[in-house]
Design a protein around this motif. Structure first.
Motif, short mmCIF file in Angstrom:
data_model
loop_
_atom_site.label_atom_id
_atom_site.label_comp_id
_atom_site.label_asym_id
_atom_site.label_seq_id
_atom_site.Cartn_x
_atom_site.Cartn_y
_atom_site.Cartn_z
N ALA A 180 0.83 -1.20 0.00
CA ALA A 180 0.00 0.00 0.00
C ALA A 180 0.87 1.25 0.00
O ALA A 180 1.94 1.27 0.61
CB ALA A 180 -0.92 0.01 1.22
N PRO A 181 0.43 2.32 -0.68
CA PRO A 181 1.23 3.56 -0.74
C PRO A 181 1.60 4.12 0.62
O PRO A 181 2.68 4.67 0.79
CB PRO A 181 0.32 4.52 -1.51
CG PRO A 181 -0.50 3.63 -2.39
CD PRO A 181 -0.74 2.39 -1.56
N SER B 176 -2.68 14.77 -7.02
CA SER B 176 -3.50 13.58 -7.23
C SER B 176 -3.37 13.09 -8.66
O SER B 176 -3.11 13.88 -9.59
CB SER B 176 -4.97 13.88 -6.91
OG SER B 176 -5.46 14.90 -7.77
N ASP C 246 -6.99 8.78 -11.79
CA ASP C 246 -7.11 7.32 -11.78
C ASP C 246 -8.53 6.86 -11.49
O ASP C 246 -8.73 5.72 -11.09
CB ASP C 246 -6.14 6.71 -10.77
CG ASP C 246 -6.33 7.27 -9.36
OD1 ASP C 246 -7.29 8.04 -9.15
OD2 ASP C 246 -5.53 6.93 -8.48
N LEU D 59 -1.51 1.60 -8.44
CA LEU D 59 -2.94 1.69 -8.70
C LEU D 59 -3.68 0.44 -8.21
O LEU D 59 -4.77 0.53 -7.64
CB LEU D 59 -3.18 1.90 -10.20
CG LEU D 59 -2.64 3.22 -10.77
CD1 LEU D 59 -2.72 3.22 -12.29
CD2 LEU D 59 -3.39 4.41 -10.20
N GLU E 234 -4.31 0.46 -4.65
CA GLU E 234 -5.42 1.35 -4.29
C GLU E 234 -6.75 0.82 -4.83
O GLU E 234 -7.73 1.56 -4.93
CB GLU E 234 -5.15 2.75 -4.82
CG GLU E 234 -3.93 3.40 -4.15
CD GLU E 234 -3.63 4.78 -4.70
OE1 GLU E 234 -4.02 5.06 -5.86
OE2 GLU E 234 -3.01 5.59 -3.98
N ASP E 235 -6.76 -0.47 -5.20
CA ASP E 235 -7.98 -1.18 -5.61
C ASP E 235 -8.55 -0.63 -6.91
O ASP E 235 -9.78 -0.53 -7.07
CB ASP E 235 -9.02 -1.12 -4.49
CG ASP E 235 -10.06 -2.24 -4.63
OD1 ASP E 235 -9.71 -3.27 -5.21
OD2 ASP E 235 -11.20 -2.06 -4.17
N LYS E 236 -7.69 -0.28 -7.85
CA LYS E 236 -8.13 0.17 -9.17
C LYS E 236 -8.05 -0.97 -10.17
O LYS E 236 -7.15 -1.81 -10.12
CB LYS E 236 -7.26 1.34 -9.67
CG LYS E 236 -7.14 2.51 -8.70
CD LYS E 236 -8.47 3.20 -8.51
CE LYS E 236 -8.30 4.40 -7.59
NZ LYS E 236 -9.60 5.03 -7.28
#
Length: 399
Positions: free
Chosen positions: A94-95, A189, A192, A223, A226-228
């Motif tokens: 995770a970021p 930001s 995305d 990404l 981040e669940d993209k």
């Protein structure tokens, strides 16, 4: 007939009556079933004539406890088990975790800059020669002439007004002025998220040797963490291994890559197909990799402009990220300016920031282009790309 004859007849009739009684008893016992006993085995869930009953919904069940009915039919209403992760697919870091880990690397790579400035400012001898040395230190860190001059003037004014060269006070002043130059108010930001029912489109550009394709692969991991839902487009069709490399990066985190099987295919066509495929898959974002090119090659730069125009026939380009090698310092600024003229840069990705103490390039490139640094790369690991955090960056320098 003799008496003995009738005696034999009587015995025969008696035997027949006894045998008939035994047979009749056996037949009645079989019809009624055996008496339940402690040794009679019971199979749970098996209905029989003696224990068959109707469940509330009409299904046949067995009563194992008073008032409790166990259906003999399989339970189809139970929730399905959680799907297992596809074999070979990785879970990226995770970021938030990356930022904590990368801050330490930033501190190491920029430690000489921070130590040098603090030693000069807190030394108690801030004459003209000392201030010139402060400015030289900032210029050596690739902060740029204008930004270095501004920072020195601001520090001189504050030291004169506050009258303190205490290390803690100087550290606070340096932090505030550096943070002002890095400008935390800039929007960092990424585009995305789906826009107007379509995937957002990120175009990644840069010169040769900046690690652009690797950066696209690492961006896909950011990404995914981040669940993209991500689709990659391999529009670098001139470097033989570029599409294979990108496909490998995507495959590690379960991200599909749209590519051409023909080397030297039209990159604009591949980019267009990637955007169309992402729309069909209802992805959140499509990231298009492009071939590295020198900023002074007019034909290649024109081709890059064509890639963007062709994509825009299918979808707007929401983000154009320029990948810059932080070790090139001020030499990278001219590259950035040419790319900005051709495709309109919206954000910077600085790679190899751990290999230099010249952290001032962050300020210089933002001022040159008027766009923010959005991502920084600080190592060779797959999760060594992270969103840029101005405060963490400045703290790493002054702490």
């Amino acid at each position: 007939m003799t008496d003995s004859f009738w005696a034999y007849v009587g015995i025969a009739v008696a035997v027949l009556l006894v045998v008939g009684g035994v047979v009749l008893g056996l037949l009645r016992g079989r019809a009624q079933g055996p008496e339940p006993g402690p040794e009679a085995p019971q199979v749970p869930g098996t209905p029989g004539p003696a224990d068959a009953d109707l469940a509330p919904d009409g299904a046949i069940g067995t009563i194992e406890h008073p008032g409790e009915v166990v259906d003999t039919e399989p339970d189809t209403t139970a929730p399905p088990s959680a799907p297992e992760a596809a074999p070979g697919v990785e879970a990226p870091e995770a970021p938030a975790g990356r930022l904590r880990r990368l801050r330490a690397r930033l501190a190491r790579s920029n430690s000489s800059l921070g130590r040098g400035l603090l030693a000069l400012l807190a030394g108690g001898r801030l004459d003209e020669a000392a201030w010139e040395e402060v400015e030289d230190t900032l210029l050596a860190a690739d902060l740029g002439v204008q930004a270095s001059t501004e920072l020195v003037e601001a520090l001189r004014t504050r030291v004169a007004v506050e009258g303190s060269t205490d290390e803690a006070a100087v550290r606070g002043m340096l932090r505030e002025e550096l943070l002002r130059l890095v400008d935390p108010s800039m929007d960092r930001s990424l585009a995305d998220e789906r826009v107007d029912g379509r995937p957002s489109c990120i175009l990644v550009v840069g010169v040769n040797g900046t690690g652009k394709t690797t950066t696209v692969g690492k961006l896909a991991r950011v990404l995914v963490a981040e669940d993209k839902d991500v689709v990659l487009g391999a529009a670098d069709t001139f470097r033989a291994a570029a599409a294979d490399q990108l496909e490998t990066w995507g495959g590690r985190v379960g991200v599909p890559t749209v590519r051409s099987d023909r080397e030297g295919a039209d990159p604009a066509s591949v980019a267009f197909d990637a955007v169309a495929a992402a729309a069909e898959m209802e992805a959140d974002v499509v990231v298009v990799d492009t071939a590295g090119r020198l900023q002074n090659k007019v034909g290649l730069m024109d081709e890059l402009g064509k890639v963007k125009r062709v994509i825009e026939k299918r979808s707007p380009v929401d983000e154009v990220l320029l990948v810059l090698d932080a070790t090139t310092g001020q030499n990278g600024l001219r590259q950035a300016e040419v790319f900005a003229e051709v495709v309109g840069i919206t954000g910077i990705v600085l790679t190899k920031l751990d290999g230099t103490a010249k952290g001032g390039i962050v300020v210089a490139v933002q001022r040159a282009l008027g766009v923010p640094v959005k991502l920084v790369g600080l190592g060779e690991g797959p999760d060594d790309l992270a969103p840029f955090d101005p405060e963490a960056f400045v703290d790493a320098i002054v702490d």
